[in-house]
Design a protein around this motif. Structure first.
Motif, PDB file in Angstrom:
ATOM      1  N   SER A   1      51.053  38.728  59.441  1.00 22.89           N
ATOM      2  CA  SER A   1      50.472  38.315  58.178  1.00 22.89           C
ATOM      3  C   SER A   1      51.051  36.979  57.718  1.00 22.89           C
ATOM      4  O   SER A   1      52.248  36.748  57.783  1.00 22.89           O
ATOM      5  CB  SER A   1      50.765  39.374  57.130  1.00 22.89           C
ATOM      6  OG  SER A   1      50.562  38.841  55.856  1.00 22.89           O
TER       7      SER A   1
ATOM      8  N   THR B   1      50.818  36.140  54.694  1.00 21.06           N
ATOM      9  CA  THR B   1      51.271  36.375  53.331  1.00 21.06           C
ATOM     10  C   THR B   1      52.783  36.425  53.202  1.00 21.06           C
ATOM     11  O   THR B   1      53.365  35.849  52.299  1.00 21.06           O
ATOM     12  CB  THR B   1      50.703  37.708  52.817  1.00 21.06           C
ATOM     13  OG1 THR B   1      49.341  37.776  53.196  1.00 21.06           O
ATOM     14  CG2 THR B   1      50.839  37.783  51.321  1.00 21.06           C
ATOM     15  N   ARG B   2      53.397  37.107  54.151  1.00 21.54           N
ATOM     16  CA  ARG B   2      54.828  37.320  54.010  1.00 21.54           C
ATOM     17  C   ARG B   2      55.660  36.203  54.629  1.00 21.54           C
ATOM     18  O   ARG B   2      56.869  36.230  54.574  1.00 21.54           O
ATOM     19  CB  ARG B   2      55.225  38.623  54.674  1.00 21.54           C
ATOM     20  CG  ARG B   2      54.310  39.745  54.270  1.00 21.54           C
ATOM     21  CD  ARG B   2      55.041  41.036  54.241  1.00 21.54           C
ATOM     22  NE  ARG B   2      54.214  42.065  53.648  1.00 21.54           N
ATOM     23  CZ  ARG B   2      54.671  43.241  53.263  1.00 21.54           C
ATOM     24  NH1 ARG B   2      55.923  43.528  53.420  1.00 21.54           N
ATOM     25  NH2 ARG B   2      53.880  44.128  52.725  1.00 21.54           N
TER      26      ARG B   2
ATOM     27  N   ARG C   1      57.267  31.159  50.284  1.00 24.07           N
ATOM     28  CA  ARG C   1      56.340  32.116  50.878  1.00 24.07           C
ATOM     29  C   ARG C   1      54.896  31.735  50.539  1.00 24.07           C
ATOM     30  O   ARG C   1      54.622  31.173  49.474  1.00 24.07           O
ATOM     31  CB  ARG C   1      56.615  33.514  50.319  1.00 24.07           C
ATOM     32  CG  ARG C   1      58.002  33.996  50.639  1.00 24.07           C
ATOM     33  CD  ARG C   1      58.290  35.219  49.789  1.00 24.07           C
ATOM     34  NE  ARG C   1      58.562  36.372  50.608  1.00 24.07           N
ATOM     35  CZ  ARG C   1      58.069  37.584  50.390  1.00 24.07           C
ATOM     36  NH1 ARG C   1      57.254  37.791  49.378  1.00 24.07           N
ATOM     37  NH2 ARG C   1      58.372  38.587  51.167  1.00 24.07           N
TER      38      ARG C   1
ATOM     39  N   VAL D   1      52.518  33.496  49.588  1.00 27.88           N
ATOM     40  CA  VAL D   1      52.011  34.084  48.355  1.00 27.88           C
ATOM     41  C   VAL D   1      52.422  33.294  47.126  1.00 27.88           C
ATOM     42  O   VAL D   1      51.788  33.373  46.081  1.00 27.88           O
ATOM     43  CB  VAL D   1      52.489  35.547  48.184  1.00 27.88           C
ATOM     44  CG1 VAL D   1      51.626  36.487  48.980  1.00 27.88           C
ATOM     45  CG2 VAL D   1      53.944  35.673  48.552  1.00 27.88           C
TER      46      VAL D   1
ATOM     47  N   VAL E   1      45.595  30.074  52.029  1.00 29.46           N
ATOM     48  CA  VAL E   1      46.744  30.962  51.912  1.00 29.46           C
ATOM     49  C   VAL E   1      46.386  32.331  51.375  1.00 29.46           C
ATOM     50  O   VAL E   1      47.043  33.316  51.701  1.00 29.46           O
ATOM     51  CB  VAL E   1      47.885  30.352  51.055  1.00 29.46           C
ATOM     52  CG1 VAL E   1      48.443  29.133  51.743  1.00 29.46           C
ATOM     53  CG2 VAL E   1      47.415  30.047  49.655  1.00 29.46           C
ATOM     54  N   VAL E   2      45.345  32.418  50.564  1.00 32.37           N
ATOM     55  CA  VAL E   2      45.056  33.748  50.027  1.00 32.37           C
ATOM     56  C   VAL E   2      44.003  34.500  50.831  1.00 32.37           C
ATOM     57  O   VAL E   2      44.079  35.706  50.991  1.00 32.37           O
ATOM     58  CB  VAL E   2      44.617  33.705  48.537  1.00 32.37           C
ATOM     59  CG1 VAL E   2      45.690  33.044  47.716  1.00 32.37           C
ATOM     60  CG2 VAL E   2      43.293  33.021  48.362  1.00 32.37           C
TER      61      VAL E   2
ATOM     62  N   HIS F   1      44.611  35.681  55.131  1.00 24.60           N
ATOM     63  CA  HIS F   1      45.848  36.397  55.424  1.00 24.60           C
ATOM     64  C   HIS F   1      46.027  36.736  56.884  1.00 24.60           C
ATOM     65  O   HIS F   1      46.785  36.160  57.603  1.00 24.60           O
ATOM     66  CB  HIS F   1      45.892  37.748  54.700  1.00 24.60           C
ATOM     67  CG  HIS F   1      45.896  37.640  53.240  1.00 24.60           C
ATOM     68  ND1 HIS F   1      45.978  38.715  52.427  1.00 24.60           N
ATOM     69  CD2 HIS F   1      45.830  36.581  52.443  1.00 24.60           C
ATOM     70  CE1 HIS F   1      45.951  38.317  51.179  1.00 24.60           C
ATOM     71  NE2 HIS F   1      45.854  37.029  51.168  1.00 24.60           N
ATOM     72  N   GLU F   2      45.268  37.759  57.245  1.00 24.40           N
ATOM     73  CA  GLU F   2      45.559  38.385  58.523  1.00 24.40           C
ATOM     74  C   GLU F   2      44.260  38.542  59.279  1.00 24.40           C
ATOM     75  O   GLU F   2      43.914  39.599  59.740  1.00 24.40           O
ATOM     76  CB  GLU F   2      46.185  39.760  58.296  1.00 24.40           C
ATOM     77  CG  GLU F   2      45.748  40.393  56.983  1.00 24.40           C
ATOM     78  CD  GLU F   2      46.951  40.766  56.125  1.00 24.40           C
ATOM     79  OE1 GLU F   2      48.067  40.734  56.646  1.00 24.40           O
ATOM     80  OE2 GLU F   2      46.751  41.087  54.962  1.00 24.40           O
TER      81      GLU F   2
END
Lengths: 340, 340
Positions: free
Chosen positions: A127, A129-130, A188, A190, A222-223, A226-227
DNA sequence: ACTTGGCACTCGGCAGCAAGGAGTGCCAGT
DNA sequence: ACTGGCACTCCTTGCTGCCGAGTGCCAAGT
């Protein structure tokens, strides 16, 4: 007591059916497993199990076959994860040794998992995100189009072409790039949004429209993304247990072709790194009602960054599959952790 | 004269077999096609065609089926590419409209091609070789590992992690990046090698080992990774004509899982942009002896940059397939050309 | 209260067989 | 060179009857 034996019978049915692929009858059961009772008794138990909906018979006067619920009980209460053999462990070691790229790790892992489970394997990219921002680059592509490249510390690279509508000078691109980088480097993903929100105010009015477009795209990157990537391997294994599910492999192949479906399969079991098994109709995807999906999260350091797993027929060897899936997840996690 | 009719018979056999999937006999042939002769005459012709190895019968007293060679003759001398219907053209237009990314174009195109041919479609990414360098970026990933990102004017991004063995300062990375960029920016990838060969000499001795590693990786990236990526779609279509080839879909799926195989399929027909058809055993890939592969190059501007095509059963509808493949190739070419 | 052996019953699968039909090859006639 | 006729092959289909695996139930035993 009696209840215990019934479950033992269920376990025996599942094990036999998984290995023979044929409905199993009371006589064969009594012979192959030392249950200490006669076929007649087993028949009674079977009748009871059938009432509970755990097994079923394809035709009158045929043996019994586990139902989805039967497998559920088996997985939850009757089986334990089977550790890998020494040979398999060694295979994993050699197979995943000497990886460089993130792509490389993903590809090798998913192939390996497909190979040792002889099923279809899938793996989700870590991910975004992290992870944290390592670098951001803006490259003019001529006219009003620019390329945004985002590099995460996981080694993953996201790219996106942006049409700003108006041309941007190399100078402006450079300044914007520097501003963004100094704001978000090392934080990060997020947390990127709040950092760049007011960035636009430091630019003169005439440059703001273009800058706004770029920043909007960055935020989307970035939002939203994600994955999104999932890698697949071993689809040819579908052919082996071909005639098992409703006659055709087609619906399964169709389902697996859809990235969205795969993401749902992997995403829904987002309960941390615990092993998840979804059996038959528990999968909400139409084409996969006669398959089971085993997934587990894998971690970088001590944080779960994505999921991996396999898709196979409901009558798969759950203990072994679960063992393989979690073993590969551990190895992948170790590699990702070591590489930083 | 007689020879002409024989070929007409062959054409009729191919067409009928392709549409019915059943061996075709002399009677049915005489009825459905107005060949102007009786079944008996057709039988004589069939016997001759069989002697020539163009058709065969599965069993005595069954109809005839075209052989690979029969299809070959059909494709080479008896068929002409069938243009797409208006509806299909429109479908292509709307389907490929509004693409942004190169990835986007590739993905949409290959899905579209799979959809309209109802076969497995594949598309090769535009060759890096013929494109020019838009930008090169070096990003330190901590310790002694750095990420090399190469952006081509086709919008394609190549990334590679390099382990230099020794740490490189951000300052050094920056200087190296600038040197490389000023040397190679805007030139073709094939011409990168000579430009950077002597670059190392402008660095002080103590920095040279690291610099050498980076440059070596850069060269590998431009010469080795030409056209490595292939995208696939429509594998679920394999299920439709399932029982056609030797019983199982497995060998085909296996072959298609291998990037190398796909690259060979697409790469071997590197005779410019002309439509290539390889039938049955003409494919040197073991798993694909009962499939046919139709490929064609697509161009950006007036230069062929890569290939795309479909894989299907030997008894596919060649005229339509060839039409669809070349139509999609033209559209893809147009989009790539317009985007610059 | 379970367990067990016995027994009648159901039903899928398989071998064997006959009829039907599609298709062929060949020959003699035009 | 084409055509109709004819004998022949052999796949396909449907039918039959049989076998056996497996069940459910009951009555008897522990």
């Amino acid at each position: 007591m009696v209840e215990d034996r019934r479950l033992a019978v269920l376990r025996a049915i599942v094990e036999d059916y998984v290995s023979t692929h044929e409905p199993v009858g009371s006589r064969a059961l009594a012979e192959r497993h030392s249950l200490g009772v006669s076929p007649a008794t087993i028949r009674n138990d079977m009748a009871a199990l059938e009432d509970e909906g755990l097994i079923a018979q394809p035709h009158t006067s045929a043996g019994r076959v586990p139902t989805d619920q039967g497998y559920r009980v088996f997985v939850d209460r009757l089986s334990q994860v089977k550790p890998l053999s020494v040979a398999e462990r060694r295979a994993i070691g050699t197979f995943l040794d000497g990886t460089v790229d993130l792509d490389d790790v993903m590809q090798r892992s998913v192939r390996l998992l497909a190979q040792i489970t002889r099923q279809v394997a899938m793996i989700q990219y870590p991910s975004l995100t992290r992870s944290t921002v390592r670098h951001i680059e803006l490259v003019g592509l001529g006219a009003s189009r620019i390329l945004l490249v985002l590099i995460a510390d996981t080694g993953r690279v996201e790219q996106r072409v942006i049409d700003t509508g108006v041309p941007m000078s190399d100078d402006l691109l450079g300044r914007l790039r520097n501003r963004i980088v100094e704001r978000v480097n090392g934080i990060r993903l997020v947390d990127v949004a709040p950092q760049v929100a007011d960035l636009i105010e430091s630019f003169p009015l005439n440059e703001r429209p273009a800058v706004a477009t770029v920043i909007a795209s960055l935020l989307e990157t970035v939002v939203e993304r994600h994955e999104e990537r999932v890698m697949l391997a071993g689809t040819s294994n579908l052919a082996s247990f071909g005639e098992d599910w409703g006659g055709s492999v087609r619906p399964v192949l169709e389902a697996l072709e859809e990235q969205m479906v795969l993401l749902r399969l992997l995403g829904e079991s987002r309960s941390g790194d615990s092993l998840t098994v979804r059996i038959g109709h528990e999968n909400e995807v139409a084409g996969l009602v006669s398959t089971s999906v085993v997934t587990v999260g894998y971690a970088r350091g001590d944080e779960v960054v994505a999921q991996l797993g396999v898709v196979g027929p409901t009558r798969m060897d759950y203990p072994s599959t679960m063992g393989s899936v979690s073993a590969v997840a551990r190895y992948v996690g170790r590699i990702l952790t070591e590489q930083h």
